[in-house]
Write a protein that holds these residues in place. Structure first.
Motif, PDB file in Angstrom:
ATOM      1  N   GLN A 129     -39.993  44.456 -39.699  1.00 46.56           N
ATOM      2  CA  GLN A 129     -38.967  45.492 -39.857  1.00 46.56           C
ATOM      3  C   GLN A 129     -39.589  46.886 -39.826  1.00 46.56           C
ATOM      4  N   ALA A 130     -40.709  47.060 -40.521  1.00 43.73           N
ATOM      5  CA  ALA A 130     -41.364  48.361 -40.554  1.00 43.73           C
ATOM      6  C   ALA A 130     -41.866  48.762 -39.173  1.00 43.73           C
ATOM      7  N   THR A 131     -42.386  47.798 -38.424  1.00 45.99           N
ATOM      8  CA  THR A 131     -42.876  48.082 -37.074  1.00 45.99           C
ATOM      9  C   THR A 131     -41.723  48.448 -36.146  1.00 45.99           C
ATOM     10  N   ARG A 132     -40.603  47.763 -36.305  1.00 43.82           N
ATOM     11  CA  ARG A 132     -39.418  48.077 -35.494  1.00 43.82           C
ATOM     12  C   ARG A 132     -38.938  49.495 -35.767  1.00 43.82           C
ATOM     13  N   LEU A 133     -38.923  49.894 -37.039  1.00 43.05           N
ATOM     14  CA  LEU A 133     -38.520  51.247 -37.392  1.00 43.05           C
ATOM     15  C   LEU A 133     -39.520  52.264 -36.845  1.00 43.05           C
ATOM     16  N   ARG A 134     -40.808  51.954 -36.905  1.00 40.32           N
ATOM     17  CA  ARG A 134     -41.821  52.865 -36.384  1.00 40.32           C
ATOM     18  C   ARG A 134     -41.588  53.158 -34.910  1.00 40.32           C
ATOM     19  N   ARG A 135     -41.259  52.130 -34.155  1.00 43.10           N
ATOM     20  CA  ARG A 135     -41.006  52.321 -32.725  1.00 43.10           C
ATOM     21  C   ARG A 135     -39.793  53.225 -32.500  1.00 43.10           C
ATOM     22  N   LYS A 136     -38.764  53.013 -33.300  1.00 39.14           N
ATOM     23  CA  LYS A 136     -37.566  53.843 -33.154  1.00 39.14           C
ATOM     24  C   LYS A 136     -37.870  55.294 -33.515  1.00 39.14           C
ATOM     25  N   VAL A 137     -38.593  55.484 -34.611  1.00 37.09           N
ATOM     26  CA  VAL A 137     -38.916  56.841 -35.049  1.00 37.09           C
ATOM     27  C   VAL A 137     -39.744  57.566 -33.986  1.00 37.09           C
ATOM     28  N   ALA A 138     -40.656  56.847 -33.350  1.00 42.41           N
ATOM     29  CA  ALA A 138     -41.462  57.463 -32.299  1.00 42.41           C
ATOM     30  C   ALA A 138     -40.589  57.973 -31.152  1.00 42.41           C
ATOM     31  N   GLU A 139     -39.485  57.288 -30.897  1.00 43.27           N
ATOM     32  CA  GLU A 139     -38.578  57.698 -29.814  1.00 43.27           C
ATOM     33  C   GLU A 139     -37.796  58.962 -30.168  1.00 43.27           C
ATOM     34  N   ILE A 140     -37.476  59.132 -31.439  1.00 46.66           N
ATOM     35  CA  ILE A 140     -36.552  60.202 -31.842  1.00 46.66           C
ATOM     36  C   ILE A 140     -37.228  61.300 -32.660  1.00 46.66           C
ATOM     37  N   ALA A 141     -38.558  61.252 -32.779  1.00 46.02           N
ATOM     38  CA  ALA A 141     -39.272  62.153 -33.682  1.00 46.02           C
ATOM     39  C   ALA A 141     -39.056  63.623 -33.379  1.00 46.02           C
ATOM     40  N   SER A 142     -38.798  63.953 -32.128  1.00 43.64           N
ATOM     41  CA  SER A 142     -38.617  65.363 -31.760  1.00 43.64           C
ATOM     42  C   SER A 142     -37.144  65.754 -31.858  1.00 43.64           C
ATOM     43  N   GLY A 143     -36.701  66.019 -33.073  1.00 41.30           N
ATOM     44  CA  GLY A 143     -35.344  66.510 -33.265  1.00 41.30           C
ATOM     45  C   GLY A 143     -34.298  65.475 -33.574  1.00 41.30           C
ATOM     46  N   GLY A 144     -34.654  64.208 -33.715  1.00 40.75           N
ATOM     47  CA  GLY A 144     -33.685  63.168 -34.044  1.00 40.75           C
ATOM     48  C   GLY A 144     -33.330  63.175 -35.525  1.00 40.75           C
ATOM     49  N   THR A 145     -32.396  62.308 -35.909  1.00 38.94           N
ATOM     50  CA  THR A 145     -31.941  62.222 -37.300  1.00 38.94           C
ATOM     51  C   THR A 145     -32.057  60.800 -37.819  1.00 38.94           C
ATOM     52  N   VAL A 146     -32.614  60.677 -39.009  1.00 34.64           N
ATOM     53  CA  VAL A 146     -32.701  59.391 -39.696  1.00 34.64           C
ATOM     54  C   VAL A 146     -31.928  59.491 -41.001  1.00 34.64           C
ATOM     55  N   ALA A 147     -31.036  58.545 -41.236  1.00 34.31           N
ATOM     56  CA  ALA A 147     -30.290  58.466 -42.488  1.00 34.31           C
ATOM     57  C   ALA A 147     -30.864  57.335 -43.322  1.00 34.31           C
ATOM     58  N   VAL A 148     -31.436  57.665 -44.476  1.00 34.98           N
ATOM     59  CA  VAL A 148     -31.980  56.664 -45.396  1.00 34.98           C
ATOM     60  C   VAL A 148     -30.941  56.429 -46.482  1.00 34.98           C
ATOM     61  N   VAL A 149     -30.491  55.188 -46.603  1.00 35.62           N
ATOM     62  CA  VAL A 149     -29.453  54.851 -47.583  1.00 35.62           C
ATOM     63  C   VAL A 149     -30.107  54.131 -48.763  1.00 35.62           C
ATOM     64  N   GLY A 150     -29.980  54.723 -49.939  1.00 33.61           N
ATOM     65  CA  GLY A 150     -30.597  54.171 -51.134  1.00 33.61           C
ATOM     66  C   GLY A 150     -31.692  55.085 -51.628  1.00 33.61           C
ATOM     67  N   ALA A 151     -31.618  55.534 -52.876  1.00 32.59           N
ATOM     68  CA  ALA A 151     -32.601  56.461 -53.422  1.00 32.59           C
ATOM     69  C   ALA A 151     -33.418  55.838 -54.542  1.00 32.59           C
ATOM     70  N   GLY A 152     -33.678  54.531 -54.422  1.00 34.23           N
ATOM     71  CA  GLY A 152     -34.644  53.904 -55.306  1.00 34.23           C
ATOM     72  C   GLY A 152     -36.043  54.247 -54.811  1.00 34.23           C
ATOM     73  N   LEU A 153     -37.047  53.538 -55.310  1.00 35.82           N
ATOM     74  CA  LEU A 153     -38.417  53.848 -54.913  1.00 35.82           C
ATOM     75  C   LEU A 153     -38.625  53.694 -53.413  1.00 35.82           C
ATOM     76  N   THR A 154     -38.094  52.622 -52.837  1.00 36.75           N
ATOM     77  CA  THR A 154     -38.279  52.397 -51.402  1.00 36.75           C
ATOM     78  C   THR A 154     -37.636  53.505 -50.585  1.00 36.75           C
ATOM     79  N   GLY A 155     -36.435  53.901 -50.946  1.00 36.36           N
ATOM     80  CA  GLY A 155     -35.745  54.949 -50.218  1.00 36.36           C
ATOM     81  C   GLY A 155     -36.436  56.292 -50.346  1.00 36.36           C
ATOM     82  N   LEU A 156     -36.864  56.642 -51.561  1.00 34.82           N
ATOM     83  CA  LEU A 156     -37.544  57.910 -51.782  1.00 34.82           C
ATOM     84  C   LEU A 156     -38.855  57.984 -51.005  1.00 34.82           C
TER      85      LEU A 156
END
Length: 380
Positions: A129-156
């Motif tokens: 899962q983390a590797t899949r997210l890394r690939r997505k983030v690499a695609e959108i890193a220049s000006g894209g938007t990520v919404a993190v849902v959940g503000a526990g330790l993992t979310g923070l």
């Protein structure tokens, strides 16, 4: 015949239990088998770093075992037969018999909270899962938007790591709580807010997500937010394996155990880590955390070794010492706590907190899974 002791799962609790049992039971009439789906030990507490494009969180499981007298079997557990006392795998040797079973299968991301999360959300609960997210983030890193849902330790930690590693990425943090860091002491909470503001993380408290879409999310009040990726960090849940095997479990699928981590329904089975509903010193169920997993892994080894040598063990103590929150690589918060998890006034922040957490994570691997003398580790 040898007493067949099988440990299922090689996370923090399972690996530590197997190694400690091997040291305590240096007997020819006991065999110890460790079963894991992968030949890698995953530092789960570093997966948010992997998602941000940093170092791998996987280490060689055989190296972690070192010279311990433990048979390592790589295979995914498909079923547990508590009547025949066997574990069925999806690969050879297919079936492994046990006399004592340590159930340490961990947990997975809870993605069924709202419609669309399973299909469209990303998670950081395992390496894939983390590797899949890394690939997505690499695609959108220049000006894209990520919404993190959940503000526990993992979310923070995920929101902070993504924002620091990719300054041009827009990171939004959503939580249904009144604010972030509500369980921290005032000083720790204030530092947390300032750090998130410095990193450019947009906070959305009192916001309940109702649906995840491929291009964003909808909230209960009808507001829609666009996002190139939605990361779901609202919690974890135990696999269905124990419930399907007929073991007594709680509503979340965690095995119900007594004070010695023994299943209340099947005395030949013990459960540890995220998959066990242990009882902490406060009397509340243990939290899914590294801090609870390590004393459980150490404690279950002592309990089993005692019973196999004719002694009656005492209860396993599951207490807490502090909570670590990394806020990127150079900042963090360490909230020291009472054993029952109540926050104390003592707080560490900034670079000192980041260095403290890094030292703890390294010692957890070195003195926890690789050794058997670890103290109670913090909730990483």
């Amino acid at each position: 015949m040898s007493h067949r002791l099988v440990v299922v799962g090689a996370g923090y609790a399972g690996l530590l239990a197997a190694k400690r049992l091997a040291r305590k039971l240096r007997r020819s009439d006991v065999t110890i088998t460790l079963v894991n789906a992968s030949d890698r030990f995953v530092e789960r507490v570093r997966l948010h770093q992997v998602a941000a494009g940093q170092r791998s969180a996987a280490l060689s499981l055989r190296q972690q075992l070192g010279g311990a007298s433990v048979d390592l079997v790589i295979g995914r557990v498909a079923a547990i037969d508590t009547t025949g006392q066997t574990v069925s795998l999806d690969t050879a040797p297919q079936v492994i018999g046990y006399d004592t079973l340590v159930y340490a299968v961990g947990s997975r991301a809870r993605l069924d909270d709202v419609p669309g999360a399973v299909e469209h959300a990303y998670a950081v609960a395992d390496s894939e899962q983390a590797t899949r997210l890394r690939r997505k983030v690499a695609e959108i890193a220049s000006g894209g938007t990520v919404a993190v849902v959940g503000a526990g330790l993992t979310g923070l930690e995920t929101a902070s790591e993504l924002a620091e590693s990719h300054p041009e990425l827009h990171v939004r943090l959503f939580t249904g709580a009144d604010d972030v860091g509500t369980g921290l002491a005032p000083r720790a909470r204030t530092h947390l807010w300032r750090a998130l503001d410095r990193l450019g993380v947009s906070l959305h408290p009192k916001t309940h997500v109702a649906m995840v879409r491929q291009d964003g999310l909808d909230t209960r009040d009808g507001t829609s937010f666009a996002a190139d990726a939605v990361v779901w960090t609202t919690g974890f849940q135990a696999p269905e394996l124990a419930r399907e095997a007929g073991l007594a479990t709680d509503e979340g699928g965690r095995v119900l155990v007594d004070a010695t981590l023994r299943s209340i329904s099947h005395p030949e089975v013990y459960a540890v880590g995220d998959a066990a509903a242990g009882v902490s010193v406060s009397g509340a169920p243990s939290r899914m955390s590294c801090q609870a997993a390590l004393p459980m892994g150490r404690g279950v080894a002592d309990v089993i070794a005692a019973r196999l040598t004719g002694r009656e063990p005492g209860p396993v103590r599951i207490g807490y010492a502090f909570t670590n929150i990394s806020l990127g690589r150079r900042d963090g918060v360490v909230q020291f706590t009472h054993a029952d998890d109540r926050p104390r006034g003592l707080v560490l922040t900034g670079r000192a907190a980041a260095a403290f957490k890094e030292a703890v994570m390294r010692s957890t691997v070195r003195s926890g899974p690789r050794g058997d003398h670890s103290a109670s580790s913090p909730d990483l």
